[in-house]
Design an enzyme around this catalytic site. Structure first.
Site, PDB file in Angstrom:
ATOM      1  N   SER A 172       0.906  -1.061  -0.089  1.00 21.58           N
ATOM      2  CA  SER A 172      -0.098   0.046   0.035  1.00 21.58           C
ATOM      3  C   SER A 172       0.917   1.387  -0.023  1.00 21.58           C
ATOM      4  CB  SER A 172      -1.162  -0.181   1.227  1.00 21.58           C
ATOM      5  OG  SER A 172      -1.953   0.939   1.363  1.00 21.58           O
ATOM      6  N   ASP A 226      -8.281  -4.927  -6.284  1.00 22.74           N
ATOM      7  CA  ASP A 226      -7.818  -3.921  -5.453  1.00 22.74           C
ATOM      8  C   ASP A 226      -7.813  -2.534  -5.951  1.00 22.74           C
ATOM      9  OD1 ASP A 226      -6.015  -2.313  -3.744  1.00 22.74           O
ATOM     10  OD2 ASP A 226      -4.366  -3.675  -3.785  1.00 22.74           O
ATOM     11  N   HIS A 283      -7.308  -5.403  -1.407  1.00 19.11           N
ATOM     12  CA  HIS A 283      -6.391  -4.833  -1.057  1.00 19.11           C
ATOM     13  C   HIS A 283      -5.665  -5.319  -0.028  1.00 19.11           C
ATOM     14  CE1 HIS A 283      -3.502  -1.488  -0.906  1.00 19.11           C
ATOM     15  NE2 HIS A 283      -3.931  -1.107   0.444  1.00 19.11           N
TER      16      HIS A 283
END
Ligand SMILES: *[C@@H]1O[C@H](CO)[C@@H](O)[C@H](O)[C@H]1NC(C)=O
Length: 300
Positions: A172, A226, A283
């Site tokens: 991320s 995601d 994600h």
């Protein structure tokens, strides 16, 4: 008339931007060695969410969330652990892994990993990496905040740990910072392999292709639908580092080597970008529950 012309030009330019880059797919998945490396690097990225790995250096890298068994099986010691809360909150560690002969530079994503990207701004700033090379302002500032500590930690690694490989990893937001870290370290003469999981776009065309063309290995892993790798948007001047390793498998499932497809190009519409309807759950699932330590700390 001028407005019409401008609109027309914008549409033509946008169409070119999407059509021009080469997008190619290597069918048949990846090798089992690379899958093993992805599993290990994912667990190092995930370990950076566990507070015991960013608060006091000199101990073994462990995950109370039980999501990093490969890391825990290795003989590791952290060289630095940090959380720079005064400015960007960049957080992470540098660890040495004697079992796999690695020096690992890992960056934590946002502790509120589920919603940090809703506040993502789209401002580009100049970097000192190459001429005209702009990067996302917040990501670059995060790297700048942690840069001296990391450079200090790895300065003598070649003599201290001969034959060890330097790797940069993160999930991320952590993947975005890991990318800029690898770019700078390579720029400064280090050999670095880069592994990112669910990283957003970090830069404009110049810096992204600069990084794509750096030696060392770029492994940008994305998963299913995601939403994060689709931010910030292409229309705002952001593109990706190539290639993309796309995990073609829904959430909560075990990923095999044949599930991972490779796509190249700063813009490719074959991998994660193909999705219109996205899911934050995708994600949070990279081989396992990658941010489990952050999830645990929010719950309890
Ligand atoms: C871990 O590796 C270091 C460096 O090779 C070594 O000195 C140490 O004994 C090892 N520890 C264990 C528990 O194997």
């Amino acid at each position: 008339m001028a407005t019409l012309l401008f609109t027309f030009l914008f549409v033509v330019l946008a169409a070119c931007a999407i059509a021009a880059p080469i997008s190619e797919e290597k069918r048949g998945g990846i090798g089992s060695d690379l899958l093993g490396t992805f599993n290990l690097m994912e667990q190092y990225a995930g370990a950076s969410y566990c507070s015991n790995n960013y608060q006091s250096a000199g101990d073994k890298v462990t995950c109370p969330s039980k999501t990093c068994p490969l890391v825990e099986a290795a003989n590791t010691t952290s060289l630095i652990e940090y959380q720079i809360i005064t400015s960007t909150d960049v957080t992470g560690y540098v660890a040495v892994d004697h079992t796999n002969s690695l020096v690992v530079v890992a960056f934590r994503g946002s502790s509120s990993v589920k919603n940090w990207f809703t506040n993502l701004d789209f401002k580009l700033t100049n970097t000192d990496l190459c001429d005209g090379c702009t990067a996302h302002n917040g990501f670059w500032q995060s790297w700048v905040d942690s840069r001296d500590d990391i450079l200090g930690a790895i300065k003598n690694y070649k003599t201290a740990y001969p034959g060890y490989k330097l790797v940069s990893t993160g999930h991320s937001l952590g993947g975005a910072i890991a990318t800029l870290s690898a770019a700078q370290l390579r720029h400064d003469g280090y050999d670095v392999a880069l592994y990112t999981f669910g990283a957003p776009r970090i830069a404009g065309t110049k810096l992204s292709s600069y990084i794509t063309n750096q030696p060392g290995g770029n492994y940008r892993v994305t998963h299913w639908n995601d939403p994060v790798p689709n931010l910030p948007p292409i229309a705002m001047g952001f593109v990706h580092v190539s290639p993309e390793y796309y995990i073609n498998k829904p959430n909560l499932q075990t990923v095999g080597a044949s599930d991972i497809k490779t796509y190249s190009g700063s813009i490719n519409l074959g991998g994660n970008t193909r999705w219109v309807v996205t899911d934050v759950g995708a994600h949070l699932w990279y081989f396992n529950s990658i941010a489990q330590c952050a999830v645990n700390s929010i719950i309890g």
